[in-house]
Write a protein that holds these residues in place. Structure first.
Motif, PDB file in Angstrom:
ATOM      1  N   ILE A 254       0.846  -1.193   0.000  1.00  9.01           N
ATOM      2  CA  ILE A 254       0.000   0.000   0.000  1.00  9.01           C
ATOM      3  C   ILE A 254       0.884   1.247   0.000  1.00  9.01           C
ATOM      4  N   ALA A 255       0.544   2.216  -0.848  1.00  9.97           N
ATOM      5  CA  ALA A 255       1.242   3.499  -0.869  1.00  9.97           C
ATOM      6  C   ALA A 255       0.202   4.593  -1.036  1.00  9.97           C
ATOM      7  N   ARG A 256       0.273   5.612  -0.210  1.00 13.03           N
ATOM      8  CA  ARG A 256      -0.673   6.730  -0.214  1.00 13.03           C
ATOM      9  C   ARG A 256      -2.113   6.253  -0.111  1.00 13.03           C
ATOM     10  N   GLY A 257      -2.320   5.192   0.635  1.00  9.74           N
ATOM     11  CA  GLY A 257      -3.657   4.688   0.877  1.00  9.74           C
ATOM     12  C   GLY A 257      -4.256   3.880  -0.263  1.00  9.74           C
ATOM     13  N   VAL A 258      -3.454   3.530  -1.245  1.00  8.94           N
ATOM     14  CA  VAL A 258      -3.937   2.780  -2.406  1.00  8.94           C
ATOM     15  C   VAL A 258      -3.231   1.430  -2.448  1.00  8.94           C
ATOM     16  N   LEU A 259      -3.994   0.363  -2.682  1.00  9.14           N
ATOM     17  CA  LEU A 259      -3.428  -0.968  -2.807  1.00  9.14           C
ATOM     18  C   LEU A 259      -2.736  -1.082  -4.157  1.00  9.14           C
ATOM     19  N   LEU A 260      -1.450  -1.419  -4.140  1.00 15.26           N
ATOM     20  CA  LEU A 260      -0.646  -1.511  -5.360  1.00 15.26           C
ATOM     21  C   LEU A 260      -0.622  -2.932  -5.901  1.00 15.26           C
ATOM     22  N   ASP A 261      -0.175  -3.074  -7.143  1.00 20.91           N
ATOM     23  CA  ASP A 261      -0.023  -4.406  -7.711  1.00 20.91           C
ATOM     24  C   ASP A 261       1.395  -4.924  -7.531  1.00 20.91           C
ATOM     25  N   THR A 262       2.099  -4.394  -6.562  1.00 19.75           N
ATOM     26  CA  THR A 262       3.441  -4.843  -6.207  1.00 19.75           C
ATOM     27  C   THR A 262       3.514  -4.929  -4.695  1.00 19.75           C
ATOM     28  N   ASP A 263       4.435  -5.691  -4.183  1.00 20.26           N
ATOM     29  CA  ASP A 263       4.526  -5.820  -2.734  1.00 20.26           C
ATOM     30  C   ASP A 263       5.913  -5.510  -2.186  1.00 20.26           C
ATOM     31  N   VAL A 264       6.804  -5.020  -3.033  1.00 19.19           N
ATOM     32  CA  VAL A 264       8.142  -4.669  -2.567  1.00 19.19           C
ATOM     33  C   VAL A 264       8.425  -3.203  -2.861  1.00 19.19           C
ATOM     34  N   ARG A 265       9.392  -2.657  -2.175  1.00 20.18           N
ATOM     35  CA  ARG A 265       9.722  -1.236  -2.285  1.00 20.18           C
ATOM     36  C   ARG A 265      10.666  -0.925  -3.435  1.00 20.18           C
ATOM     37  N   TRP A 266      11.201  -1.944  -4.088  1.00 18.33           N
ATOM     38  CA  TRP A 266      12.285  -1.727  -5.049  1.00 18.33           C
ATOM     39  C   TRP A 266      11.920  -0.692  -6.115  1.00 18.33           C
ATOM     40  N   ASP A 267      10.761  -0.833  -6.759  1.00 15.15           N
ATOM     41  CA  ASP A 267      10.372   0.112  -7.806  1.00 15.15           C
ATOM     42  C   ASP A 267      10.169   1.522  -7.256  1.00 15.15           C
ATOM     43  N   ILE A 268       9.612   1.626  -6.069  1.00 12.54           N
ATOM     44  CA  ILE A 268       9.383   2.943  -5.470  1.00 12.54           C
ATOM     45  C   ILE A 268      10.715   3.646  -5.220  1.00 12.54           C
ATOM     46  N   ILE A 269      11.674   2.930  -4.663  1.00 13.20           N
ATOM     47  CA  ILE A 269      12.988   3.522  -4.379  1.00 13.20           C
ATOM     48  C   ILE A 269      13.698   3.876  -5.679  1.00 13.20           C
ATOM     49  N   ALA A 270      13.689   2.963  -6.648  1.00 11.01           N
ATOM     50  CA  ALA A 270      14.382   3.209  -7.916  1.00 11.01           C
ATOM     51  C   ALA A 270      13.786   4.404  -8.657  1.00 11.01           C
ATOM     52  N   GLN A 271      12.450   4.489  -8.713  1.00  9.13           N
ATOM     53  CA  GLN A 271      11.819   5.570  -9.446  1.00  9.13           C
ATOM     54  C   GLN A 271      11.950   6.917  -8.740  1.00  9.13           C
ATOM     55  N   SER A 272      12.180   6.913  -7.440  1.00  6.82           N
ATOM     56  CA  SER A 272      12.301   8.192  -6.730  1.00  6.82           C
ATOM     57  C   SER A 272      13.598   8.915  -7.070  1.00  6.82           C
ATOM     58  N   VAL A 273      14.591   8.208  -7.561  1.00  5.02           N
ATOM     59  CA  VAL A 273      15.867   8.845  -7.889  1.00  5.02           C
ATOM     60  C   VAL A 273      16.188   8.771  -9.379  1.00  5.02           C
ATOM     61  N   ASP A 274      15.252   8.306 -10.189  1.00  2.00           N
ATOM     62  CA  ASP A 274      15.465   8.178 -11.632  1.00  2.00           C
ATOM     63  C   ASP A 274      15.151   9.502 -12.301  1.00  2.00           C
ATOM     64  N   ASP A 275      16.175  10.178 -12.803  1.00  2.97           N
ATOM     65  CA  ASP A 275      15.964  11.495 -13.418  1.00  2.97           C
ATOM     66  C   ASP A 275      16.045  11.446 -14.946  1.00  2.97           C
ATOM     67  N   ARG A 276      15.896  10.258 -15.512  1.00  2.00           N
ATOM     68  CA  ARG A 276      15.908  10.146 -16.973  1.00  2.00           C
ATOM     69  C   ARG A 276      14.605  10.675 -17.558  1.00  2.00           C
ATOM     70  N   THR A 277      14.676  11.136 -18.800  1.00  2.00           N
ATOM     71  CA  THR A 277      13.479  11.595 -19.499  1.00  2.00           C
ATOM     72  C   THR A 277      12.651  10.381 -19.906  1.00  2.00           C
ATOM     73  N   PRO A 278      11.359  10.586 -20.235  1.00  2.00           N
ATOM     74  CA  PRO A 278      10.551   9.450 -20.699  1.00  2.00           C
ATOM     75  C   PRO A 278      11.179   8.742 -21.898  1.00  2.00           C
ATOM     76  N   ALA A 279      11.780   9.498 -22.817  1.00  2.00           N
ATOM     77  CA  ALA A 279      12.422   8.877 -23.980  1.00  2.00           C
ATOM     78  C   ALA A 279      13.601   7.993 -23.557  1.00  2.00           C
ATOM     79  N   GLU A 280      14.370   8.459 -22.587  1.00  2.00           N
ATOM     80  CA  GLU A 280      15.509   7.669 -22.112  1.00  2.00           C
ATOM     81  C   GLU A 280      15.051   6.400 -21.402  1.00  2.00           C
ATOM     82  N   ARG A 281      13.880   6.447 -20.754  1.00  2.00           N
ATOM     83  CA  ARG A 281      13.333   5.268 -20.081  1.00  2.00           C
ATOM     84  C   ARG A 281      12.605   4.349 -21.042  1.00  2.00           C
ATOM     85  N   GLY A 282      12.398   4.788 -22.304  1.00  2.00           N
ATOM     86  CA  GLY A 282      11.696   3.978 -23.278  1.00  2.00           C
ATOM     87  C   GLY A 282      10.188   4.047 -23.129  1.00  2.00           C
TER      88      GLY A 282
END
Length: 93
Positions: A53-81
């Motif tokens: 759960i994040a911000r009161g919403v049930l997510l389709d993931t159960d680990v923090r890895w994506d949240i941590i990785a995306q919080s510091v990812d400063d690539r543009t949408p094109a760079e992320r594909g």
């Protein structure tokens, strides 16, 4: 709701994590340690899954890895594909 907007770096960096550093005698021992720990990584990730759960919403993931990785990812949408107008798709956050 397709996406959960977490618009501050604190959402990722506020997640508690543990990092362990090993020092080996030589490259051979380092490779041996890596090979042993590479098998345990996914197991430990599943055993420590505790963020459905994040911000009161049930997510389709159960680990923090994506949240941590995306919080510091400063690539543009094109760079992320990712299409410029579209969302990330998947991850639920």
């Amino acid at each position: 709701m397709d996406e959960v907007y977490m618009d501050a770096m604190a959402f990722g960096m506020g997640c508690c994590c543990l990092q362990v550093t090993f020092q080996a005698r030589d490259l051979s021992e380092s490779r041996h340690l890596y090979d042993q720990l590479a098998v345990l990584g996914p197991i430990m990730l599943a055993l420590t899954a505790a963020t459905p759960i994040a911000r009161g919403v049930l997510l389709d993931t159960d680990v923090r890895w994506d949240i941590i990785a995306q919080s510091v990812d400063d690539r543009t949408p094109a760079e992320r594909g990712v299409a410029a107008g579209g969302g990330e798709g998947g991850g639920g956050h």
